[in-house]
Design an enzyme around this catalytic site. Sequence first.
Site: not given
Length: 241
Positions: A66, A123, A145, A220-222
Amino acid sequence: MEAPEIRLPQKRFYRQRAHSNPISDHSIEYPINPDELDQDIGTNHPSWKELYPEIGDKKVEFGDFGCGYGGFLISLSETYPDKISIGMEIRVKVSDYVKDRIETLRIIHPGKYQNVACLRSNSMKYMVNYFHKAQLSKMFFLFPDPHFKKSKHKWRIINPSLLSEYAYVLKKEGLLYVVTDVQDLYDWMVSHLSAHPSFERLKDDEEKSDILHDKLLNSSEEAQKVERNQGSKFLAIFKRL
């Protein structure tokens, strides 16, 4: 005449909805078993040698599952230039962005980023199709998520039905990392990993001394989005027994 400047792809051209149902049937090509990936040329999927032209006799050791838009994956490549890392992402446009990003970085920086690649895959369904027993030494599940509804908890990538598969592909003393900004999901992941006989959580000082600790929370972007929104981030690292 000067050659045109090579620029990294822009995320705005690869936008896709944030959520994807991992249980539904996606149009995904995947290997029948890990041996297929060791061939020179893949059949219905790329081989490791096609993804990593300079892989030689090395094996993929790190997996970012992910991987989103690949911020942490790229940082992982830079931190461990001698290790082979793979990112897996179920969303088509997002995985396309990461692939294009890596391809462009290889052009801009000749000789670098040959140790990192991205695959579109699920995955949760096909983990053991890609990796041999005890192949991986690090597994990352960053900002997965949360699937808030109780009826959808089975969609969470960290859940009791999948942990034995993760233990299968992770070598002894290998590490599994989880990061989230959702307290409920964090408690869920920690409780299920702690209850599994193949995993043991590292002590607090061991987690903080991990070379990736700050990158896990910031690269990470998140993670950067959570930072902008002044949210909380929760991290845990588990060792394969």
